[in-house]
Design a protein around this motif. Structure first.
Motif, PDB file in Angstrom:
ATOM      1  N   ALA A 161       0.825  -1.213   0.000  1.00 57.81           N
ATOM      2  CA  ALA A 161       0.000   0.000   0.000  1.00 57.81           C
ATOM      3  C   ALA A 161       0.858   1.261   0.000  1.00 57.81           C
ATOM      4  CB  ALA A 161      -0.914  -0.014   1.224  1.00 57.81           C
ATOM      5  N   HIS A 162       0.279   2.305  -0.554  1.00 57.48           N
ATOM      6  CA  HIS A 162       0.888   3.643  -0.542  1.00 57.48           C
ATOM      7  C   HIS A 162       2.235   3.692  -1.262  1.00 57.48           C
ATOM      8  CE1 HIS A 162      -2.131   5.253   2.281  1.00 57.48           C
ATOM      9  NE2 HIS A 162      -2.024   4.081   2.901  1.00 57.48           N
ATOM     10  N   THR A 163       2.422   2.833  -2.220  1.00 59.55           N
ATOM     11  CA  THR A 163       3.649   2.819  -3.013  1.00 59.55           C
ATOM     12  C   THR A 163       3.434   3.611  -4.298  1.00 59.55           C
ATOM     13  OG1 THR A 163       4.670   0.825  -2.142  1.00 59.55           O
ATOM     14  CG2 THR A 163       5.034   1.258  -4.466  1.00 59.55           C
ATOM     15  N   SER A 164       4.515   4.199  -4.832  1.00 52.08           N
ATOM     16  CA  SER A 164       4.450   4.937  -6.097  1.00 52.08           C
ATOM     17  C   SER A 164       5.469   4.354  -7.065  1.00 52.08           C
ATOM     18  CB  SER A 164       4.747   6.428  -5.885  1.00 52.08           C
ATOM     19  OG  SER A 164       3.741   7.022  -5.093  1.00 52.08           O
ATOM     20  N   ILE A 165       4.992   3.943  -8.229  1.00 48.38           N
ATOM     21  CA  ILE A 165       5.860   3.465  -9.307  1.00 48.38           C
ATOM     22  C   ILE A 165       5.653   4.425 -10.471  1.00 48.38           C
ATOM     23  CG2 ILE A 165       6.444   1.544 -10.817  1.00 48.38           C
ATOM     24  CD1 ILE A 165       5.128  -0.307  -8.743  1.00 48.38           C
ATOM     25  N   ILE A 166       6.653   5.235 -10.740  1.00 48.11           N
ATOM     26  CA  ILE A 166       6.485   6.377 -11.640  1.00 48.11           C
ATOM     27  C   ILE A 166       7.388   6.202 -12.858  1.00 48.11           C
ATOM     28  CG2 ILE A 166       6.511   8.875 -11.840  1.00 48.11           C
ATOM     29  CD1 ILE A 166       4.544   7.797  -9.755  1.00 48.11           C
ATOM     30  N   GLY A 167       6.788   5.916 -14.002  1.00 50.33           N
ATOM     31  CA  GLY A 167       7.546   5.694 -15.230  1.00 50.33           C
ATOM     32  C   GLY A 167       7.618   6.900 -16.130  1.00 50.33           C
ATOM     33  N   PHE A 168       7.760   8.086 -15.537  1.00 54.81           N
ATOM     34  CA  PHE A 168       7.974   9.306 -16.325  1.00 54.81           C
ATOM     35  C   PHE A 168       8.608  10.335 -15.408  1.00 54.81           C
ATOM     36  CE2 PHE A 168       3.958  10.112 -14.259  1.00 54.81           C
ATOM     37  CZ  PHE A 168       3.957  11.470 -13.999  1.00 54.81           C
ATOM     38  N   ASN A 169       8.993  11.465 -15.993  1.00 57.39           N
ATOM     39  CA  ASN A 169       9.609  12.527 -15.202  1.00 57.39           C
ATOM     40  C   ASN A 169       9.300  13.855 -15.870  1.00 57.39           C
ATOM     41  OD1 ASN A 169      11.068  13.780 -13.210  1.00 57.39           O
ATOM     42  ND2 ASN A 169      12.932  12.585 -13.527  1.00 57.39           N
ATOM     43  N   HIS A 170       9.441  14.926 -15.126  1.00 60.62           N
ATOM     44  CA  HIS A 170       9.299  16.290 -15.656  1.00 60.62           C
ATOM     45  C   HIS A 170      10.670  16.836 -16.018  1.00 60.62           C
ATOM     46  CE1 HIS A 170       5.388  18.272 -15.652  1.00 60.62           C
ATOM     47  NE2 HIS A 170       5.044  17.574 -14.590  1.00 60.62           N
ATOM     48  N   SER A 171      10.756  17.549 -17.107  1.00 58.43           N
ATOM     49  CA  SER A 171      11.930  18.405 -17.303  1.00 58.43           C
ATOM     50  C   SER A 171      11.858  19.549 -16.309  1.00 58.43           C
ATOM     51  CB  SER A 171      11.959  18.952 -18.732  1.00 58.43           C
ATOM     52  OG  SER A 171      12.075  17.899 -19.661  1.00 58.43           O
ATOM     53  N   PHE A 172      13.007  20.056 -15.889  1.00 54.83           N
ATOM     54  CA  PHE A 172      13.006  21.145 -14.907  1.00 54.83           C
ATOM     55  C   PHE A 172      14.138  22.120 -15.182  1.00 54.83           C
ATOM     56  CE2 PHE A 172      14.776  17.250 -13.150  1.00 54.83           C
ATOM     57  CZ  PHE A 172      16.063  17.616 -12.783  1.00 54.83           C
ATOM     58  N   GLU A 173      14.354  22.415 -16.478  1.00 52.86           N
ATOM     59  CA  GLU A 173      15.373  23.391 -16.830  1.00 52.86           C
ATOM     60  C   GLU A 173      15.000  24.766 -16.294  1.00 52.86           C
ATOM     61  OE1 GLU A 173      18.199  22.567 -18.189  1.00 52.86           O
ATOM     62  OE2 GLU A 173      17.542  20.484 -18.259  1.00 52.86           O
ATOM     63  N   PRO A 174      15.981  25.584 -15.944  1.00 53.48           N
ATOM     64  CA  PRO A 174      15.667  26.936 -15.444  1.00 53.48           C
ATOM     65  C   PRO A 174      15.068  27.794 -16.545  1.00 53.48           C
ATOM     66  CG  PRO A 174      18.032  26.683 -15.793  1.00 53.48           C
ATOM     67  CD  PRO A 174      17.430  25.314 -15.986  1.00 53.48           C
ATOM     68  N   GLY A 175      14.327  28.802 -16.120  1.00 54.62           N
ATOM     69  CA  GLY A 175      13.782  29.764 -17.075  1.00 54.62           C
ATOM     70  C   GLY A 175      12.331  29.560 -17.421  1.00 54.62           C
ATOM     71  N   SER A 176      11.739  28.458 -16.979  1.00 50.36           N
ATOM     72  CA  SER A 176      10.334  28.191 -17.288  1.00 50.36           C
ATOM     73  C   SER A 176       9.750  27.388 -16.147  1.00 50.36           C
ATOM     74  CB  SER A 176      10.215  27.402 -18.599  1.00 50.36           C
ATOM     75  OG  SER A 176       8.874  27.059 -18.863  1.00 50.36           O
ATOM     76  N   VAL A 209       8.040  24.528 -14.080  1.00 52.28           N
ATOM     77  CA  VAL A 209       8.108  23.094 -14.326  1.00 52.28           C
ATOM     78  C   VAL A 209       6.857  22.599 -15.031  1.00 52.28           C
ATOM     79  CG1 VAL A 209       8.161  20.834 -13.186  1.00 52.28           C
ATOM     80  CG2 VAL A 209       9.717  22.630 -12.436  1.00 52.28           C
ATOM     81  N   PHE A 210       5.675  23.119 -14.645  1.00 50.32           N
ATOM     82  CA  PHE A 210       4.441  22.582 -15.234  1.00 50.32           C
ATOM     83  C   PHE A 210       4.321  22.892 -16.718  1.00 50.32           C
ATOM     84  CE2 PHE A 210       2.940  26.865 -14.387  1.00 50.32           C
ATOM     85  CZ  PHE A 210       1.983  27.096 -15.362  1.00 50.32           C
ATOM     86  N   ARG A 211       5.095  23.854 -17.237  1.00 49.76           N
ATOM     87  CA  ARG A 211       5.065  24.165 -18.668  1.00 49.76           C
ATOM     88  C   ARG A 211       6.105  23.356 -19.459  1.00 49.76           C
ATOM     89  NH1 ARG A 211       1.827  28.375 -19.685  1.00 49.76           N
ATOM     90  NH2 ARG A 211       1.376  29.855 -17.994  1.00 49.76           N
ATOM     91  N   GLN A 212       6.922  22.601 -18.784  1.00 50.23           N
ATOM     92  CA  GLN A 212       7.995  21.891 -19.465  1.00 50.23           C
ATOM     93  C   GLN A 212       7.548  20.475 -19.845  1.00 50.23           C
ATOM     94  OE1 GLN A 212      11.997  22.356 -18.072  1.00 50.23           O
ATOM     95  NE2 GLN A 212      11.476  24.120 -16.783  1.00 50.23           N
ATOM     96  N   PRO A 213       8.193  19.898 -20.847  1.00 46.77           N
ATOM     97  CA  PRO A 213       7.746  18.591 -21.344  1.00 46.77           C
ATOM     98  C   PRO A 213       8.060  17.467 -20.383  1.00 46.77           C
ATOM     99  CG  PRO A 213       9.763  19.255 -22.441  1.00 46.77           C
ATOM    100  CD  PRO A 213       9.320  20.438 -21.624  1.00 46.77           C
ATOM    101  N   LEU A 214       7.342  16.353 -20.548  1.00 46.10           N
ATOM    102  CA  LEU A 214       7.613  15.146 -19.798  1.00 46.10           C
ATOM    103  C   LEU A 214       8.622  14.290 -20.548  1.00 46.10           C
ATOM    104  CD1 LEU A 214       4.005  14.082 -18.724  1.00 46.10           C
ATOM    105  CD2 LEU A 214       5.673  15.422 -17.422  1.00 46.10           C
ATOM    106  N   THR A 215       9.407  13.542 -19.793  1.00 53.09           N
ATOM    107  CA  THR A 215      10.297  12.548 -20.378  1.00 53.09           C
ATOM    108  C   THR A 215       9.939  11.193 -19.775  1.00 53.09           C
ATOM    109  OG1 THR A 215      11.968  12.871 -18.655  1.00 53.09           O
ATOM    110  CG2 THR A 215      12.146  14.230 -20.644  1.00 53.09           C
TER     111      THR A 215
END
Length: 451
Positions: free
Chosen positions: A105-120, A122-128
């Motif tokens: 229970a309460h485990t997270s298996i996350i098969g993606f990530n956010h880009s987090f380059e400076p200047g923008s 995070v929510f506007r940046q693409p997923l990888t």
């Protein structure tokens, strides 16, 4: 939608113990999911709680697997047979689970990530996404986090609370943040390299033969370098090193204290050297004395009786001048030999607790770090036709007496590896009939040092 039942929290007994009314409602729920998502593949005796957030683009669930209450599933999800996704677990992105995977229970298996380059934001940046791959018969405890890009081998265990950021080998039990292997659930099979047996036989033969080898070079009070030659300090030093390595004892012919006295008597009190040279910088044999006698005394549990004047009376400008004057471009072997001797003299001086001039060690290691060629990782230049034998040998010697003995890193380890491997492919020196112990050591030691 009905209120949650105990089976929404504990689905593993659902198809055997639930009421016929509850089973019919689950079948209706699964049929609705299949109609709404005709490309989903839901196996036999699957359970998907009506109180789970199931919204993937692609979904495959194997026979007898279940999604409990509160699970949240999105992305491209492939779940094998006999898998359990327990309450409030999150499985998102590109995730593949093998057969018989149990997820707490309460485990997270996350098969993606956010880009987090400076200047923008995070929510506007693409997923990888690199995805998560989990093998068969894996137990994932509660409150575990498995991050994008991780592969977990068969039969592994991810302990409760683990944060898994790197691949997990098959059969490993990992835990902690970041997760590290704690022990093996299923130890990996061992395949013994036959060369290990050959090496063991060679070592046994060397131990058996040492006494006869030393008897060929033994003389009154010492040893020769080779049969027929005059006795030498280096011959005695070699005998001490071989006897310590192979027999864990002093060489035959005298007691430990007598060999210490013999080696110590070779040192000149005025200079600390074992020859009449004024400085180890001027005489390769004097440098060899610092190495050979010094190592032999160290193995016998002793130290030089007198200070090494080249160290205790040195100054930083003088040391830099010596380093600059060495023949790096034309003879990096000799240059490395001199640095090897000075670095080892510095080591012996420290172990004697002599007063070492301030900044002397920093000048030596700083000069070596700054003067290492980033193209080769070494000091000096290759010879004609790209011949790197003297370059690599000079690096081995200089590094042995300095960074290796003092536990420091080389400046450009990847460049060193590339240079050594190029040299190892040079048939001028590395063909089987041309190899000897020195040429092999020139390759092994730098690779070991950069490991």
């Amino acid at each position: 939608m009905t209120s949650p039942s105990s089976h929404d929290f504990s689905p593993w007994t659902f198809w055997d113990e639930a009421s016929s009314e509850d089973r019919d409602r689950q079948r209706t729920h699964l049929d609705a999911l299949r109609r709404e998502h005709p490309d989903w593949d839901l196996g036999d005796r699957v359970f998907v709680s009506e109180h789970a957030g199931v919204d993937p683009e692609q979904l495959a669930i194997g026979d007898r697997s279940y999604l409990a209450l509160g699970t949240y599933v999105t992305g491209t999800i492939r779940i094998g047979a006999d898998c359990s996704i327990n309450p409030y677990t999150v499985v998102r992105g590109d995730v593949e689970l093998g057969d018989a995977v149990r997820v707490g229970a309460h485990t997270s298996i996350i098969g993606f990530n956010h880009s987090f380059e400076p200047g923008s934001p995070v929510f506007r940046q693409p997923l990888t996404s690199r995805g998560v791959r989990i093998g068969d018969d894996v137990w994932i405890g509660s409150h575990v986090v498995v991050l994008d890009g991780v592969s977990v081998g068969d039969h592994a265990v991810l302990a409760a609370g683990a944060v898994v950021t790197k691949d997990v080998p098959s059969g490993a039990i990992v835990g902690g943040n970041p997760a590290r292997r704690l022990r093996w659930r299923v130890a990996p099979p061992t395949s013994r390299d036959p060369r290990r047996d050959e090496l063991a036989r060679f070592a046994d033969r060397a131990r058996d033969d040492l006494a006869s080898v030393l008897s060929l070079t033994a003389v009154e009070g010492g040893f020769r370098d080779r049969p027929g030659a005059a006795p030498s300090l280096r011959g005695l030093g070699d005998a001490v090193e071989l006897s310590d390595l192979l027999h864990d004892a002093p060489p035959p012919g005298a007691r430990r204290a007598e060999w210490i006295a013999e080696l110590s008597s070779a040192q000149r009190p005025a200079t600390g050297l074992t020859t009449d040279a004024a400085s180890l910088w001027d005489d390769p044999d004097a440098a060899y004395g610092v190495l050979s006698a010094g190592y032999a005394l160290d193995l016998l549990g002793a130290r030089f009786p007198h200070a090494l004047i080249d160290v205790v009376d040195a100054d930083v400008p003088g040391l830099v001048a010596h380093l600059e004057a060495l023949p790096w471009a034309t003879d990096p072997w000799r240059a490395g030999h001199q640095v090897d001797a000075f670095g080892t003299a510095l080591l012996w001086s420290g172990r004697r607790t002599d007063a070492i001039p301030p900044g002397l060690a920093e000048a030596l290691f700083g000069w070596l770090a700054l003067r290492a060629d980033p193209r080769t990782g070494m000091w000096g230049e290759p010879g004609p036709g790209g011949d790197s034998r003297l370059l690599v040998n000079g690096f081995y010697r200089a590094a042995r007496g300095t960074v290796a003995q003092f536990g420091l890193d080389v400046a450009h380890p990847l460049a060193v590896i590339d240079t050594v491997l190029r040299h190892a492919r040079d048939d001028r020196w590395m063909r089987p009939e041309r190899r000897d112990a020195c040429t092999v050591l020139d390759i092994v030691q730098p690779l070991w040092l950069t490991r």
